[in-house]
Design an enzyme around this catalytic site. Structure first.
Site, PDB file in Angstrom:
ATOM      1  CE  LYS A   1      -1.799   2.875   3.053  1.00  0.00           C
ATOM      2  NZ  LYS A   1      -1.918   4.075   2.227  1.00  0.00           N
TER       3      LYS A   1
ATOM      4  N   GLY B   1       6.155   5.519   9.009  1.00  0.00           N
ATOM      5  CA  GLY B   1       5.197   6.611   9.165  1.00  0.00           C
ATOM      6  C   GLY B   1       5.344   7.244  10.530  1.00  0.00           C
ATOM      7  CB  SER B   2       3.125   9.428  12.446  1.00  0.00           C
ATOM      8  OG  SER B   2       1.993   8.661  12.781  1.00  0.00           O
TER       9      SER B   2
ATOM     10  N   GLY C   1       2.339   4.128  14.336  1.00  0.00           N
ATOM     11  CA  GLY C   1       3.139   2.943  14.652  1.00  0.00           C
ATOM     12  C   GLY C   1       2.647   2.238  15.911  1.00  0.00           C
TER      13      GLY C   1
ATOM     14  CD  GLU D   1      12.953   4.152  10.240  1.00  0.00           C
ATOM     15  OE1 GLU D   1      13.219   5.283  10.663  1.00  0.00           O
ATOM     16  OE2 GLU D   1      13.550   3.117  10.613  1.00  0.00           O
TER      17      GLU D   1
ATOM     18  CB  CYS E   1      12.918   9.512   9.007  1.00  0.00           C
ATOM     19  SG  CYS E   1      11.572   8.879   8.080  1.00  0.00           S
TER      20      CYS E   1
ATOM     21  CD  GLU F   1       9.465  13.158  12.273  1.00  0.00           C
ATOM     22  OE1 GLU F   1       8.424  12.508  12.479  1.00  0.00           O
ATOM     23  OE2 GLU F   1      10.467  12.682  11.698  1.00  0.00           O
TER      24      GLU F   1
HETATM   25  C1  UN1 Z   1      13.951   8.686   5.297  1.00  0.00           C
HETATM   26  O1  UN1 Z   1      14.277   9.799   5.687  1.00  0.00           O
HETATM   27  O2  UN1 Z   1      12.841   8.245   5.536  1.00  0.00           O
HETATM   28  O3  UN1 Z   1      19.878   8.569   4.572  1.00  0.00           O
HETATM   29  C2  UN1 Z   1      14.874   7.847   4.497  1.00  0.00           C
HETATM   30  C3  UN1 Z   1      18.961   9.143   3.988  1.00  0.00           C
HETATM   31  C4  UN1 Z   1      18.268   8.442   2.841  1.00  0.00           C
HETATM   32  C5  UN1 Z   1      17.079   7.709   3.330  1.00  0.00           C
HETATM   33  C6  UN1 Z   1      16.171   8.509   4.203  1.00  0.00           C
HETATM   34  N1  UN1 Z   1      19.195   7.554   2.195  1.00  0.00           N
HETATM   35  O4  UN1 Z   1      18.579  10.262   4.318  1.00  0.00           O
END
Ligand code: UN1
Length: 499
Positions: free
Chosen positions: A178, A231-232, A236, A253, A287, A388
């Protein structure tokens, strides 16, 4: 704007392109200028059930295909993706909004992952060990688990699906995927190319739609033993609770509140380069973005003024234009959230050094653009230094020692990425040991992970699992230990051992 004759897309289930059972649809629109990218099925539980059934049926055959052969499909996919790198990159600048160089990097990360995981088809190493008994052999092997539910975000719309689907598929699992509703065309393109690479029907299925319809059903579905979700943090937690009813493997993640430490002996020009790249690359929507910069008192003023000078030169614009430095943010609610944090920061007493505005003019008002924002005099407990924001905003925090810097860096609920700029090897090694994050950079910003090392974080960034590298295989396989006794007699472990 191509709103009138927008192309219609479908789900891909059991090797066929199909509409949602309900016939409902939603539009994907460019955050850069509002152009409609396409119309997609607004699927629901019935579509998920159909995809899971197809994936379950395909699993029985796919798990028996020799792993090197499974890996060869990944190699072909890598080649196809490389051939289509330019058009997928172009699509990403329109649908997701990131600038061309970064979009190309996103696609390249998936190509790299396809080659890396394709190679796993000839590895998938287990362990063989000696036995404590004579004439007995033992080994451990990785087993596939079944149907994987992969729920992916919009910020890395090609790379993150590759992190999830490729280790799953090379290990012998099948997948219901998805993609985020902000980037369905990229999800669709990913699956289309993978199918073209020769993946048998049912091994990878895509079901478009929202989290509460499609995602929720995937997480609830009794025949989906693995959920991998990016996601958030709050979602999660909900995923974990729901999946617990079926004791699923859950890989998460989640968020980050990553910091760059700049020590008094740092190369300041290099540090500014690292900060600009990590805080404003992908419009801060990683992230791993550096949303905090922890600066030693002795260099704080110099660093702040050099940084602001550089940030004010960044050019906002659509990602497909060659001279754009910072693209739009993903949608209106993201823009509003980012701006709300500017107001929160000001109310908390932080000093707005630059930015802090919704951008307009030159057509920018047709998209979701935010001026790159730097706050100074931020205290570690302020909300802009704790929560965040997921946008082009970073917060400068002043400290007077490495110990303070490390404590401030660690003083958030997340633990994804961290960084230190220092020329002192002792500082670097202390930071490598004491920064409580899944990733630490020395003399580089907080972004730049490569596919062959584990990716993920500590604390509320996840639940202890990692994507990428060898660690990814642990998410998508179960260990089986096998003992073969060829002595022809009963030998009891722990009892019939020799003196
Ligand atoms: C993400 O921010 O969800 O190291 C992934 C990095 C990228 C991957 C980021 N190769 O910022």
């Amino acid at each position: 704007m191509a709103t009138v004759d927008a192309k219609n897309f479908q789900n891909y289930i059991d090797g066929e392109w199909v509409d949602a059972a309900s016939g409902e649809t939603f539009r994907s629109k460019s955050p850069a200028d509002g152009e409609t990218i396409g119309v997609f099925p607004r699927s629901g539980p019935a579509d998920v059930d159909r995809a899971v059934e197809a994936a379950e049926a395909a699993y029985e055959e796919w798990r028996l295909v020799p792993a090197p052969k499974r890996g060869e499909v990944l190699f072909r996919f890598a080649q196809l993706l490389a051939e289509h790198k330019d058009d997928v990159t172009e699509l990403m600048t329109h649908e997701m909004g990131k600038v061309k160089a970064e979009a190309a990097g996103d696609v390249q990360e998936a190509i790299d992952m396809a080659y890396y995981m394709g190679g796993e088809g000839r590895r998938l190493f287990g362990q063989t060990t000696p036995s404590e008994l004579r004439d007995k052999f033992q080994m451990s092997v990785r087993m596939p688990v079944g149907v994987v539910g992969a729920i992916t975000p919009w910020n890395f719309p090609i790379a993150i699906p590759s992190w999830k689907t490729l280790p799953a598929i090379v290990s012998g699992n099948t997948v219901v995927f998805k993609p985020a509703t902000d980037t369905p065309a990229l999800g669709e393109r990913y699956v289309e190319l993978f199918a073209e690479a020769g993946l048998p029907k049912g091994v990878l299925n895509i079901v478009h739609g929202g989290g509460s319809d499609v995602g929720q059903r995937l997480v609830e579905h009794p025949y989906v033993p693995i959920i991998t979700f990016t996601g958030s943090r709050d979602t999660g937690v909900e995923v974990t609770k729901t999946a617990a009813n079926n004791l699923k493997h859950v890989h998460l993640e989640l968020g980050g509140k990553n910091a760059i430490i700049v020590m008094d002996d740092a190369d300041l020009d290099l540090a500014v380069d690292g900060i600009v790249w990590s805080a404003f690359g992908t419009s801060g929507q990683r992230c791993t973005a550096a949303s905090r910069v922890i600066v030693h008192d002795a260099v704080y003023d110099r660093l702040a003024s050099r940084l602001v000078e550089r940030v004010e030169q960044l050019r906002l614009g659509p990602g497909w234009e060659d001279d754009t430095d910072v693209g739009p943010v993903i949608n209106k609610s993201a823009l509003e959230k980012i701006h709300a944090y500017t107001e929160i920061g000001q109310d908390e007493g932080a000093k707005l050094l630059t930015g802090g505005e919704v951008a307009g003019g030159n057509g920018l008002e047709n998209g979701f653009y935010y001026t790159p924002t730097v706050f100074g005099d931020v205290r570690p407990a302020m909300r802009i230094a704790q929560e965040e924001i997921f946008g082009p905003t970073t917060a400068l925090i002043r400290v007077s020692s490495l110990d303070d810097a490390i404590a401030v860096s660690n003083g958030v609920e997340y633990g994804l990425s961290s960084s230190i700029f220092s020329r002192d090897v002792n500082n670097a090694f202390r930071a490598m040991r004491d920064l409580n994050t899944g990733i630490t950079y020395v003399n580089a910003g907080t972004i730049g992970a490569e596919v062959h090392l584990p990716f993920g974080g500590t604390k509320h960034t996840g639940n202890g699992h990692r994507e990428a590298g060898q660690a990814a295989l642990d998410v998508f396989t179960e260990w089986k230990s096998i003992y073969v006794d060829y002595s022809g007699k009963l030998q009891r472990a722990q009892i019939d051992t020799e003196e």
